[in-house]
Design a protein around this motif. Structure first.
Motif, PDB file in Angstrom:
ATOM      1  N   ARG A   1      39.832  36.601  39.311  1.00 14.96           N
ATOM      2  CA  ARG A   1      40.493  37.881  39.567  1.00 14.96           C
ATOM      3  C   ARG A   1      39.507  38.890  40.163  1.00 14.96           C
ATOM      4  O   ARG A   1      39.862  39.653  41.077  1.00 14.96           O
ATOM      5  CB  ARG A   1      41.095  38.412  38.276  1.00 14.96           C
ATOM      6  CG  ARG A   1      41.942  39.646  38.464  1.00 14.96           C
ATOM      7  CD  ARG A   1      42.876  39.844  37.292  1.00 14.96           C
ATOM      8  NE  ARG A   1      42.204  39.776  36.014  1.00 14.96           N
ATOM      9  CZ  ARG A   1      42.346  38.788  35.139  1.00 14.96           C
ATOM     10  NH1 ARG A   1      43.135  37.765  35.416  1.00 14.96           N
ATOM     11  NH2 ARG A   1      41.704  38.801  33.976  1.00 14.96           N
ATOM     12  N   GLU A   2      38.271  38.910  39.678  1.00 15.38           N
ATOM     13  CA  GLU A   2      37.272  39.813  40.238  1.00 15.38           C
ATOM     14  C   GLU A   2      36.966  39.462  41.693  1.00 15.38           C
ATOM     15  O   GLU A   2      36.753  40.358  42.526  1.00 15.38           O
ATOM     16  CB  GLU A   2      35.991  39.756  39.403  1.00 15.38           C
ATOM     17  CG  GLU A   2      36.125  40.419  38.044  1.00 15.38           C
ATOM     18  CD  GLU A   2      34.792  40.468  37.323  1.00 15.38           C
ATOM     19  OE1 GLU A   2      33.879  39.698  37.713  1.00 15.38           O
ATOM     20  OE2 GLU A   2      34.658  41.258  36.389  1.00 15.38           O
TER      21      GLU A   2
ATOM     22  N   GLU B   1      39.060  38.140  43.822  1.00 17.36           N
ATOM     23  CA  GLU B   1      40.203  38.592  44.614  1.00 17.36           C
ATOM     24  C   GLU B   1      40.162  40.103  44.833  1.00 17.36           C
ATOM     25  O   GLU B   1      40.498  40.592  45.923  1.00 17.36           O
ATOM     26  CB  GLU B   1      41.500  38.191  43.908  1.00 17.36           C
ATOM     27  CG  GLU B   1      41.737  36.685  43.856  1.00 17.36           C
ATOM     28  CD  GLU B   1      42.968  36.339  43.048  1.00 17.36           C
ATOM     29  OE1 GLU B   1      43.612  37.272  42.531  1.00 17.36           O
ATOM     30  OE2 GLU B   1      43.272  35.134  42.935  1.00 17.36           O
ATOM     31  N   GLU B   2      39.759  40.859  43.810  1.00 16.94           N
ATOM     32  CA  GLU B   2      39.651  42.313  43.962  1.00 16.94           C
ATOM     33  C   GLU B   2      38.630  42.673  45.029  1.00 16.94           C
ATOM     34  O   GLU B   2      38.857  43.575  45.845  1.00 16.94           O
ATOM     35  CB  GLU B   2      39.245  42.934  42.617  1.00 16.94           C
ATOM     36  CG  GLU B   2      40.292  42.808  41.532  1.00 16.94           C
ATOM     37  CD  GLU B   2      39.757  43.183  40.170  1.00 16.94           C
ATOM     38  OE1 GLU B   2      40.549  43.225  39.210  1.00 16.94           O
ATOM     39  OE2 GLU B   2      38.537  43.438  40.062  1.00 16.94           O
TER      40      GLU B   2
ATOM     41  N   GLN C   1      39.062  44.475  49.177  1.00 14.99           N
ATOM     42  CA  GLN C   1      38.353  45.650  49.685  1.00 14.99           C
ATOM     43  C   GLN C   1      37.375  45.305  50.803  1.00 14.99           C
ATOM     44  O   GLN C   1      36.631  46.180  51.270  1.00 14.99           O
ATOM     45  CB  GLN C   1      37.572  46.326  48.530  1.00 14.99           C
ATOM     46  CG  GLN C   1      38.434  46.787  47.381  1.00 14.99           C
ATOM     47  CD  GLN C   1      39.357  47.927  47.746  1.00 14.99           C
ATOM     48  OE1 GLN C   1      39.140  48.614  48.753  1.00 14.99           O
ATOM     49  NE2 GLN C   1      40.391  48.147  46.942  1.00 14.99           N
TER      50      GLN C   1
ATOM     51  N   ARG D   1      32.760  47.746  38.698  1.00 17.61           N
ATOM     52  CA  ARG D   1      33.993  46.999  38.907  1.00 17.61           C
ATOM     53  C   ARG D   1      35.202  47.934  38.961  1.00 17.61           C
ATOM     54  O   ARG D   1      36.170  47.699  39.711  1.00 17.61           O
ATOM     55  CB  ARG D   1      34.194  45.975  37.789  1.00 17.61           C
ATOM     56  CG  ARG D   1      35.424  45.109  38.058  1.00 17.61           C
ATOM     57  CD  ARG D   1      35.731  44.155  36.947  1.00 17.61           C
ATOM     58  NE  ARG D   1      37.000  43.494  37.233  1.00 17.61           N
ATOM     59  CZ  ARG D   1      37.989  43.379  36.365  1.00 17.61           C
ATOM     60  NH1 ARG D   1      37.880  43.884  35.160  1.00 17.61           N
ATOM     61  NH2 ARG D   1      39.102  42.768  36.704  1.00 17.61           N
TER      62      ARG D   1
ATOM     63  N   GLN E   1      37.957  48.035  42.007  1.00 14.53           N
ATOM     64  CA  GLN E   1      39.404  47.934  41.817  1.00 14.53           C
ATOM     65  C   GLN E   1      40.151  49.064  42.507  1.00 14.53           C
ATOM     66  O   GLN E   1      41.239  48.859  43.049  1.00 14.53           O
ATOM     67  CB  GLN E   1      39.732  47.935  40.316  1.00 14.53           C
ATOM     68  CG  GLN E   1      39.293  46.687  39.584  1.00 14.53           C
ATOM     69  CD  GLN E   1      39.505  46.815  38.090  1.00 14.53           C
ATOM     70  OE1 GLN E   1      39.208  47.836  37.481  1.00 14.53           O
ATOM     71  NE2 GLN E   1      40.029  45.760  37.486  1.00 14.53           N
TER      72      GLN E   1
ATOM     73  N   SER F   1      45.250  55.489  45.535  1.00 17.76           N
ATOM     74  CA  SER F   1      44.244  55.211  44.507  1.00 17.76           C
ATOM     75  C   SER F   1      43.959  56.452  43.670  1.00 17.76           C
ATOM     76  O   SER F   1      43.775  56.355  42.453  1.00 17.76           O
ATOM     77  CB  SER F   1      42.957  54.719  45.174  1.00 17.76           C
ATOM     78  OG  SER F   1      41.929  54.548  44.227  1.00 17.76           O
TER      79      SER F   1
END
Length: 413
Positions: A222-223, A225-226, A230, A260, A264, A309
């Motif tokens: 998941r990290e 993919e984040e 970006q 992190r 995100q 955001s």
């Protein structure tokens, strides 16, 4: 002459040698021969006195006594079988492991204590400090210390494993067993199929709904993919050891430590190729908030490089999602967006001073300290943003026309 005698030592388990046994057997044979030999006694009658016994008669031993040939560590041939049997003690097997039986008695009081705690004492094993207990619930046999039985409550391993399986199932996990190399931790398999280790204190809280549980394998994916969303690549943990940071690589090749949370939300910039907020593209925005204690919604006007955001990760509180993004106008740079915002705020405060909301009224409801207006100005603010958007489009089109004209002139020359 004194009668011969053989002593039988009480401790038949003491060390013996073959020579001691052979000498003892030879003595028994000599004793038998002496007992069978004739005794020379005079046959002449003596009315007033008996004939004195001869020397051979005096030397004849009585069958009940044998001479002591060796030291007190000697042993007679009879106990040889007993010594051999006791050198190989009986065993008590628990889950495939053999334990030696301890020859001491089982005190009735121990049985009473064990029965009160759900067990029965089967034997004394290993040494005088350990017992073999049978569980009344599942009939499993386990080893426990006598001290534990007397001062605490023994635990049945089989019942304990069953409780662990039930706790893991309540948390949505499969229990795989303990970790011998790491006491207090246990192996589990999650719904995702990955295995990991945790303490049962956390598993109980997860089953009760007090907290969540994450899989390290899924979390790392998941990290990654984040970061990819970006335009960055996750390289690994923070080289400085901060657990809130990771090491990333930008598309330009620059490597950078980034929190992190910022990765995100996208609220950071590349330290190599990014020109900074003042030169980067930005946007004016208008947001509506439905706050408790207010008769109607309030409106916020501002600028940000990423209005979505800012709304989701900065302005709203997690316990109350109450904001809506109404409009945004793209600006060429952050500096031009800031100038347009300041001019618009000055106009609103000058023309509608009563619509400005006191910050004390919304303190603690949203994370902002100013720039909040009464909802009655929503139409006014949206109209002002629309005029700015039109002006931006005209300026952009004019720039394109001038650029095309300059290019055409260059071609003619």
């Amino acid at each position: 002459m004194s009668q011969p005698n053989i002593s039988r030592p009480e401790n038949t388990r003491s060390g013996t040698t073959l020579s001691n046994i052979a000498r003892a057997a030879s003595l028994v044979q000599q004793q038998s021969a002496l007992s069978a030999a004739p005794v020379n006694v005079s046959t002449k009658a003596q009315p007033a006195q008996h004939t004195a016994p001869s020397q051979e008669s005096a030397l004849s031993p009585k069958p009940a006594a044998m001479p002591d040939l060796i030291s007190e560590n000697s042993i007679t041939p009879a106990p040889i079988a007993e010594a051999s049997r006791m050198s190989e003690p009986e065993t008590f097997i628990i889950d495939g492991t053999a334990y030696s039986l301890y020859p001491g008695p089982i005190v009735p009081h121990w049985q009473q204590m064990a029965a009160q705690k759900g067990f029965a004492v089967l034997a004394r094993i290993r040494d005088r400090y350990h017992l073999a207990l049978r569980c009344h619930t599942c009939a499993a046999v386990s080893m426990s210390k006598l001290f534990t039985l007397r001062t605490a409550h023994p635990q049945c391993p089989r019942c304990l494993e069953r409780k662990r399986e039930e706790s893991a199932k309540a948390a949505g996990l499969a229990y795989l067993g303990p970790m011998p190399a790491k006491p207090g931790y246990f192996h589990f398999r999650g719904r995702c199929g990955h295995a990991f280790s945790r303490q049962f204190e956390l598993i109980h809280r997860v089953g009760a709904g007090e907290t969540g549980l994450r899989c390290e394998t899924c979390h790392a994916a998941r990290e990654a993919e984040e970061a990819h969303a970006q335009g960055w690549e996750l390289l690994g943990p923070d080289p400085d050891g901060n657990p809130n940071y990771r090491l990333y690589a930008h598309v330009c090749g620059h490597r950078q430590r980034v929190a992190r949370a910022n990765m995100q939300t996208g609220r950071f910039a590349c330290g190599s190729c990014d020109p900074g907020w003042a030169a980067s593209p930005s946007a004016l925005y208008a947001m509506r908030f439905d706050l408790p204690g207010f008769a109607r919604p309030v409106v916020k006007l501002g600028f940000s490089r990423d209005p979505r955001s800012r709304l989701d990760h900065q302005l709203q509180r997690k316990q109350g999602r109450c904001g809506t993004l109404l409009a945004e106008v793209q600006m060429r740079t952050g500096r031009s967006a800031m100038r347009a915002e300041k001019r618009l705020h000055a106009r609103l405060r000058r023309e509608y001073p009563g619509a400005v909301i006191d910050p004390a009224r919304f303190q603690g409801l949203i994370r902002v300290g100013s720039e909040i207006y009464d909802g009655a100005l929503e139409g006014v603010i949206l109209g002002a943003l629309e005029r700015i958007a039109v002006a931006q489009r005209k300026a952009k089109n004019g720039t394109h026309r001038r650029s095309r004209k300059v290019a055409a002139n260059s071609d003619r020359e």
